[in-house]
Write an enzyme that holds these catalytic residues in place. Structure first.
Site, mmCIF file in Angstrom:
data_model
loop_
_atom_site.group_PDB
_atom_site.id
_atom_site.type_symbol
_atom_site.label_atom_id
_atom_site.label_comp_id
_atom_site.label_asym_id
_atom_site.label_seq_id
_atom_site.Cartn_x
_atom_site.Cartn_y
_atom_site.Cartn_z
ATOM 1 N N THR A 119 7.793 54.977 -81.172
ATOM 2 C CA THR A 119 8.333 55.080 -82.525
ATOM 3 C C THR A 119 7.176 55.393 -83.453
ATOM 4 O O THR A 119 6.015 55.197 -83.108
ATOM 5 C CB THR A 119 9.029 53.777 -82.963
ATOM 6 O OG1 THR A 119 8.091 52.715 -82.926
ATOM 7 C CG2 THR A 119 10.214 53.453 -82.064
ATOM 8 N N VAL A 178 6.021 54.079 -86.304
ATOM 9 C CA VAL A 178 5.243 53.029 -86.955
ATOM 10 C C VAL A 178 4.470 52.195 -85.941
ATOM 11 O O VAL A 178 3.327 51.818 -86.182
ATOM 12 C CB VAL A 178 6.156 52.114 -87.805
ATOM 13 C CG1 VAL A 178 5.364 50.951 -88.370
ATOM 14 C CG2 VAL A 178 6.801 52.907 -88.924
ATOM 15 N N CYS A 179 5.048 51.929 -84.808
ATOM 16 C CA CYS A 179 4.474 50.987 -83.851
ATOM 17 C C CYS A 179 3.049 51.295 -83.399
ATOM 18 O O CYS A 179 2.235 50.376 -83.307
ATOM 19 C CB CYS A 179 5.402 50.828 -82.660
ATOM 20 S SG CYS A 179 6.971 50.091 -83.167
ATOM 21 N N PRO A 180 2.692 52.557 -83.120
ATOM 22 C CA PRO A 180 1.306 52.762 -82.679
ATOM 23 C C PRO A 180 0.285 52.415 -83.766
ATOM 24 O O PRO A 180 -0.814 51.964 -83.457
ATOM 25 C CB PRO A 180 1.242 54.239 -82.299
ATOM 26 C CG PRO A 180 2.426 54.864 -82.918
ATOM 27 C CD PRO A 180 3.463 53.790 -83.053
ATOM 28 N N ILE A 205 -0.150 48.566 -83.597
ATOM 29 C CA ILE A 205 -0.900 48.172 -82.403
ATOM 30 C C ILE A 205 -2.360 48.599 -82.538
ATOM 31 O O ILE A 205 -3.268 47.836 -82.206
ATOM 32 C CB ILE A 205 -0.259 48.775 -81.135
ATOM 33 C CG1 ILE A 205 1.154 48.197 -80.947
ATOM 34 C CG2 ILE A 205 -1.109 48.502 -79.908
ATOM 35 C CD1 ILE A 205 1.970 48.924 -79.913
#
Length: 147
Positions: free
Chosen positions: A78, A80-82, A85
């Protein structure tokens, strides 16, 4: 989780199924953003250790007696997720110097996590372990699952 710093863990309260259903209905209002000084729910799940490039298994026992951050994200691949993280990974060495472990968790499989790390440029040199909560059981136990 409380460590040997003298801080005491807050005991969890038991909630009936009926009370739990009511809490789920109010999830957006009552969603917990912090479990500081609370006992970690017991868990065991598959994971991908990006530092070693190997699959592994993680459990609450691995973190017993240690300060740790468990960060949940919705899904691999998705937009936003990287970034979230990668931001945690950027501070990884500082957390390690403080004796703090980091575990990222999503409901994707360990195989998806591996592919995500291999193909997402923002995750180059990732050092985190990513838990695979395929059933959503761990996310529910921590109170972060939005059904």
């Amino acid at each position: 989780m409380a460590c040997d710093t003298g801080a005491k863990a807050i005991e969890e309260t038991k909630v009936s199924n009926e009370e739990n259903k009511k809490n789920i209905e109010k999830k957006e209002e009552k969603m917990s953003s912090s479990l500081v000084l609370r006992k970690v729910p017991e868990f065991k799940m598959d994971a991908y250790d990006a530092k070693t490039g190997h699959y592994t298994e993680v459990s609450s026992e691995d973190y017993k007696g240690k300060w740790h951050v468990v960060c949940f994200y919705p899904a691999d691949f998705t937009f936003v997720c990287p970034t979230e993280i990668a931001a945690m990974n950027a501070k990884y060495d500082e957390f390690q110097e403080l004796g703090v472990e980091i575990l990222a968790v999503s409901t994707d499989t360990k195989f998806s996590h591996k592919r995500f790390v291999e193909t997402e440029p923002l995750l180059k040199d990732l050092k985190l372990t990513i838990g695979a909560d395929g059933t959503g059981e761990v996310s529910r136990a921590f109170g972060v699952m939005i059904e």
